[in-house]
Design an enzyme around this catalytic site. Structure first.
Site, short mmCIF file in Angstrom:
data_model
loop_
_atom_site.label_atom_id
_atom_site.label_comp_id
_atom_site.label_asym_id
_atom_site.label_seq_id
_atom_site.Cartn_x
_atom_site.Cartn_y
_atom_site.Cartn_z
N ALA A 136 4.91 29.71 65.08
CA ALA A 136 5.82 28.56 65.07
C ALA A 136 6.30 28.28 66.49
CB ALA A 136 7.01 28.80 64.15
N PHE A 137 6.79 27.09 66.71
CA PHE A 137 7.16 26.69 68.07
C PHE A 137 8.26 27.57 68.65
CE2 PHE A 137 11.28 24.63 68.72
CZ PHE A 137 11.77 24.53 67.44
N LYS A 138 9.00 28.25 67.78
CA LYS A 138 10.12 29.05 68.28
C LYS A 138 9.65 30.17 69.21
CE LYS A 138 13.35 27.68 64.79
NZ LYS A 138 12.58 26.75 63.95
N ASP A 139 8.39 30.59 69.08
CA ASP A 139 7.86 31.60 70.00
C ASP A 139 7.89 31.14 71.45
OD1 ASP A 139 7.11 33.56 68.09
OD2 ASP A 139 5.24 32.49 67.66
N LEU A 142 11.36 31.99 72.45
CA LEU A 142 11.83 33.36 72.20
C LEU A 142 11.01 34.41 72.91
CD1 LEU A 142 13.03 32.85 68.57
CD2 LEU A 142 14.40 33.70 70.47
#
Ligand SMILES: *Cc1c(COP(=O)(O)O)cnc(C)c1O
Length: 463
Positions: free
Chosen positions: A110-113, A116
């Site tokens: 997911a784009f959150k990687d 993060l």
């Protein structure tokens, strides 16, 4: 760079403290006191650079010299080495002037990687140098949790507790969190909704004694460093499509308003962004508030795009602060209304300012499914439901056909296989490194939606 709170009653801090603190002590969110400017020449000079090189140039004014330029460049290189695509966030074309920006090539799909993975390296660097340890507590509607866990697993500098709404995240999402066996990772299934989880985390931050006792820190999108890391891909994609010579528009599947706010920041820094489409599912508080000015909290309805199933959109406070020209007293007034009455109204001039750039769009479940089918029929590309919300909104709200329209593709379709398969008849396969996800053992505890119980659990575990 100095950072100030949107509520104006917390001390201003440097980058490292903002990174470690998350939420400001007055309940506000930290923002840089001014926007660094990139000239047309600066932006033009990004053409042909790698993602990592562009990332360094875009983020440097926010981070250096507090962290040395050499160290920061290394942190960026290490963070993006885990991505499975060399371009980190490649573009893929859907139609003659329409694109998706694939943000899902990181370890948890997911784009959150994107943010993060960098955050994990920043935490490690700063805490090791200062000889400190922290406790990260986060709330997740699905994707943040696994991305946050992946960024700190097996690191000595942090203990992480991740709250997810029990039974309300997809099985892939849950297993991505609960199959991590690292000793510093603790998953809690809360008997409640995502908003309940988020409220619990906020309450822990507002309990200043508890906060100090466990050295509490956040990795959810209230953390400025996450927004900062997301600014980068607006620059890389816009330059690839002809910026600064021509403007670019974006459609952003939106929940907590972090990702689309990063686009707003890119524009404030000088990137010619023509239009930002705020794409929501039927949990449409943002679509309503950007259309009518009325921000009224409703009840969460579950959808096939669960990472956007929220009613309180924390990062929206940052935009309000900018719309009100940094008048913290106005933000305190609006947030007090929200607390007392569950709503506030954006004033006319500020709403007009927002509407000049932002276009909000609520996408129904049927339209989301129809978009997955339509794009598959046209291109054989499988969109996950969140991306489909974005593409549907992009197609219905774009103002000028000549301006390239880029939808941020926020998740890999294999994260939401049931919805994708139901519509296309095609089962999106997990990438090889996750192929055995369903046979790995899980580890988590279920707890009631009760602040005291969860604080006691955290204290006990840390002993
Ligand atoms: C978190 C998430 C979003 C929403 O992003 P915000 O920054 O919270 O607006 C959209 N799509 C996916 C897949 C997500 O994980």
């Amino acid at each position: 760079m100095k950072y100030v709170s949107t509520r104006g009653e917390a001390p201003s801090l440097g980058f490292e403290e903002v990174l470690l603190t998350g939420l400001a002590r007055d309940g506000g969110l930290y923002l840089p006191e001014s926007w660094p400017q990139l000239s047309r020449e600066d932006i033009a000079s990004f053409a042909g650079l790698s993602y990592q090189e562009t990332a360094f140039r875009v983020m440097k004014p926010y981070v250096c010299p507090e962290i040395s330029e050499d160290d920061f460049a290394d942190l960026i290189d290490n963070a993006y080495a885990t991505f499975r695509h060399k371009a980190v966030t490649p573009l893929s074309q859907l139609d003659s002037n329409e694109w998706i920006l694939e943000l899902f090539h990181g370890p948890t799909l997911a784009f959150k990687d994107v943010a993060l993975q960098l955050l994990g390296h920043l935490f490690d660097h700063v805490l090791t140098r200062q000889g400190r340890r922290i406790t990260i507590v986060g709330a997740t509607s699905g994707d943040t949790g696994s991305a946050a866990i992946d960024c700190v697993r097996d690191r000595g500098c942090a203990e992480i507790f991740m709250l997810h709404p029990k039974g309300r995240v997809s099985e892939v999402q849950r297993r991505q969190m609960t199959t991590v066996q690292s000793a510093n990772v603790h998953n809690i299934a809360v008997e409640g909704t995502f908003d309940d989880c988020q409220a619990l985390v906020k309450a822990m931050f507002n309990d200043l004694a508890f906060r100090d006792e466990i050295a509490l820190s956040a990795v959810n999108s209230i953390n400025w460093a996450r927004v900062m890391a997301q600014i980068v891909y607006y620059f890389t994609s816009a330059v690839a499509l002809g910026a600064p010579a021509r403007p670019i528009s974006y459609s952003v599947p939106t929940g907590n308003f972090g990702d689309v706010y990063a686009g707003y920041v890119a524009r404030c820094m000088g990137l010619p962004i023509e239009q930002l489409v705020v794409a929501t599912n039927i949990n449409d508080i943002l679509a309503r508030s950007l259309t009518s000015g009325d921000y009224t909290v409703g009840t969460v309805q579950p959808t096939i795009s669960p990472s956007m199933d929220i009613q309180v959109s924390s990062n929206f406070e940052r935009l309000l602060y900018n719309l009100y020209d940094g008048q913290a007293a106005e933000i305190r007034r609006l947030m007090e209304n929200l607390k007392q009455a569950g709503s506030f109204t954006i004033d006319g001039p500020q709403l007009e300012k927002a509407q000049a750039l932002f276009e909000a769009c609520r996408v129904s479940e049927e339209d989301t499914r129809a978009t997955i089918r339509e794009v598959y029929d046209e291109t054989e590309i499988l969109l996950d439901p969140h991306t489909a919300v974005g593409v549907c909104a992009a197609r219905s709200k774009r103002r000028r056909a000549e301006t390239p329209m880029v939808t941020l593709s926020t998740a890999h379709p294999a994260k939401f296989p049931d919805a994708v398969e139901a519509v296309t008849g095609k089962h999106p396969a997990l990438p090889d490194h996750m192929a055995d996800l369903f046979s790995r053992p899980e580890k988590y505890d279920s707890l009631p939606n009760d602040l005291g119980v969860i604080q006691a659990y955290i204290r006990d575990t840390l002993k």
